[in-house]
Write an enzyme that holds these catalytic residues in place. Structure first.
Site, short mmCIF file in Angstrom:
data_model
loop_
_atom_site.label_atom_id
_atom_site.label_comp_id
_atom_site.label_asym_id
_atom_site.label_seq_id
_atom_site.Cartn_x
_atom_site.Cartn_y
_atom_site.Cartn_z
CG PHE A 167 -0.74 0.61 2.70
CD1 PHE A 167 0.11 1.89 2.56
CD2 PHE A 167 0.21 -0.25 3.10
CE1 PHE A 167 0.37 2.31 4.37
CE2 PHE A 167 0.91 0.36 4.78
CZ PHE A 167 1.47 0.87 4.92
CE LYS A 191 -3.04 -8.37 -4.69
NZ LYS A 191 -3.50 -7.09 -3.25
CD GLU A 194 -5.55 -5.33 -0.03
OE1 GLU A 194 -4.54 -5.64 -0.28
OE2 GLU A 194 -5.57 -6.54 0.48
CB SER A 244 4.77 -6.84 6.02
OG SER A 244 4.19 -8.27 5.54
CB CYS A 299 10.82 -0.20 2.41
SG CYS A 299 11.14 0.19 1.34
CD GLU A 400 8.73 -2.49 8.98
OE1 GLU A 400 7.31 -3.96 8.29
OE2 GLU A 400 8.60 -2.34 7.69
#
Ligand code: NAD
Length: 515
Positions: A167, A191, A194, A244, A299, A400
């Site tokens: 995301f 993909k 969402e 992740s 990240c 994290e």
């Protein structure tokens, strides 16, 4: 001269179409979902459900793969110069529509416009790299490897490849993948996350407008059902993943078990060492910028400062002094520097470390729950937060956090600092702040991380290098984009050739010798 379409009218053009529901993109057009499954897409700044996104079924993924497979032979046969021309047009169209794309990121991810535009600029670098595809695909040729024998290497595309994205960079990370994948003549299925899917459809439209043939780029929206079908589909040759660590590990194990080439980039815990000789103001500016930019949902965000020796007190003071000046607000507020988090659930999890940290012995220096937007807004806001005196055993260090909670660890020596970093299970990015070139060089030599900054807090490589972490931050052999991206999306073929004169051959059952 390259023909480039006029810019569209702006945000409204895209959002009007996407207002209620985000569909798939298969065969060069939007395809409404038929699975009966969908998910909510929030406006993180208001907390309201803005639209729904279709979730693909196995059959819908299969349909996208079939279209991609059918498009592959034609795309593969398209000349390198034609593909180069198209990549230039893709680059120009994305550049022309960057504000529209950025507005979609702000609307669904929550990042402020300057940050969204920065994401797109870094994505465009990857499109620019892909315009150099004639150079990147050059093979090697060895004349007279044996008498009258030449040997040469070519790199060929894999076929249908897929990208599964997180995301936090809904435009840039897809560009990390599809730019090189398509330029190398693969067909690509995206993909997207969402949580913020609309950018994928605008990018699909721009690719089509640039001349990418239908079926070369497809989008399947969805969740685990779509991902699992991608991982097991026999016609998908390779999968690129960013997300992740637990999911990255799953993608790598499942994809490789099914015979696919996989690169799976995972989570991170990025440390910034500050040595006693560092410029305190520079280090504090860097810590605030890299810790709270994009609300810490990067990240490559700095998660933990390791203050060495007597630098700790003045550094924490300097960071603390800067925090009230960080303007938190919705992306619609031009003065906002940091937006909301992506969902309420994620915001609440991030905020929970402000309880567990002190319960485990840390000191909360700034608590983002005191921010008025946390208390009064329905949006998913959390103010900038700072936790000091953190140790490796605490949850706020081990996990994290992926939010605007910066932690500080205090150590006496550089050796203690480097041990903390090298013992950490993640190894994405790391940084050192110092004025000592020898110390910086030693750090670069011995730190176990894939990307290192020297007085640079977010060392995201430029697109002509490659991006990747070590340890639990990447599963697979090849880093993403740049030269290793080209390698990932192609496979080598070595040709050994001779053109002997008729009548010069004889039978020889020995193993072929070169001398
Ligand atoms: P995520 O792992 O939850 O989701 C990533 C993708 O995997 C999404 O498309 C999602 O739909 C899919 N997915 C989620 N759960 C799944 C499941 N159980 N089975 C199959 N597919 C599943 O990650 P996120 O929350 O979207 O993104 C944030 C994470 O990504 C952070 O950990 C961050 O560090 C990481 N990240 C890493 C990099 C990098 O380059 N290493 C870059 C950006 C983000």
């Amino acid at each position: 001269m390259t023909q480039v379409a006029e810019p569209r009218s702006g945000l409204d053009a895209a959002t009007a179409i996407e207002r209620d529901r985000v569909n798939h993109w298969i065969g060069g057009r939007r395809v409404a979902g038929t699975s009966g499954r969908s998910g909510p897409v929030y406006d993180p700044a208001t907390g309201a459900v803005a639209r729904e996104v279709d979730f693909a079924s196995v059959e819908e993924v299969d349909a996208a793969v079939a279209v991609a497979k059918a498009a592959f032979p034609g795309w593969r046969a398209t000349s390198v110069s034609k593909r180069t021309d198209i990549m230039f047009r893709v680059r120009n169209l994305v550049d022309q529509h960057r504000r529209e794309l950025a507005a979609l990121l702000t609307a669904e991810h929550g990042k402020v416009p300057s940050d969204a535009l920065g994401e797109i600029a870094r994505g465009i670098e990857n499109l620019e790299f892909a315009t150099g595809i004639p150079q990147h695909l050059k093979g090697g040729f060895s004349e007279q490897a044996s008498t009258g024998v030449d040997v040469y290497q070519i790199r060929q595309p894999l076929g249908v490849v897929a990208g599964i994205t997180p995301f936090n960079f809904p435009a840039m990370v897809p560009m990390w993948m599809f730019a090189n994948a398509i330029a190398c003549a693969n067909t690509f299925i995206l993909k997207p996350s969402e949580k913020d899917p609309s950018a994928s459809i605008l990018m699909a439209e721009l690719l089509q407008e640039a001349g990418v043939p239908d079926g070369v780029f497809s989008v399947v929206q969805g969740d685990k059902v779509a991902v699992d079908r991608i991982l097991e589909h026999p016609d998908i040759a390779a999968v690129s993943f960013v997300g992740s660590t637990p999911i990255a590990r799953y993608i790598y194990e499942t994809g490789t078990k099914n015979g696919k080439r996989v690169q799976a980039l995972g989570g991170a815990k990025n440390h910034m060492i500050v040595l006693p000789d560092a410029d305190i103001d520079m280090a504090a500016d860097a810590a605030v910028s890299a810790g709270y930019g994009s609300a810490g949902e990067r990240c490559m965000a700095i998660a933990t400062i390791i203050a060495v020796g007597e630098v700790a007190d003045p550094l924490v003071e300097a960071i603390k002094a800067r925090l009230p000046r960080v303007k938190v607000g919705p992306g619609t507020d031009p003065s906002a520097e940091m937006g909301p988090l992506v969902t309420r659930q994620h915001r609440d999890k991030v905020a929970s470390y402000l309880d567990s940290g002190p319960a485990q012995g840390a000191t909360v220096v700034a608590d983002g729950r005191e921010h008025p937007l946390y208390k009064e807004s329905e949006g998913f806001f959390l103010g900038v937060s700072l936790i000091d005196n953190v140790t490796p055993q605490m949850d706020c260090y081990r996990d994290e956090i992926f939010g605007p909670v910066l932690t500080v660890m205090r150590v006496k020596t550089y050796d203690e600092a480097i041990k903390i970093i090298n013992d950490n299970p993640y190894g994405n990015g790391t940084a050192i702040f110092t004025r000592d070139g020898g110390a910086a060089r030693q750090f670069q030599f011995e730190v176990n991380a894939g990307m290192v900054g020297i007085n640079v807090p977010i060392p995201v490589p430029v697109a002509y290098y490659s991006f990747g972490g070590w340890k639990n931050s990447l599963f697979g052999d090849l880093h993403m984009y740049g030269p290793e991206g080209i390698q990932f999306y192609t496979r080598a073929k070595i040709v050994t050739s001779r053109w002997p004169d008729p009548g010069t051959s004889k039978i020889d059952l020995g193993f072929p010798r070169t001398r």
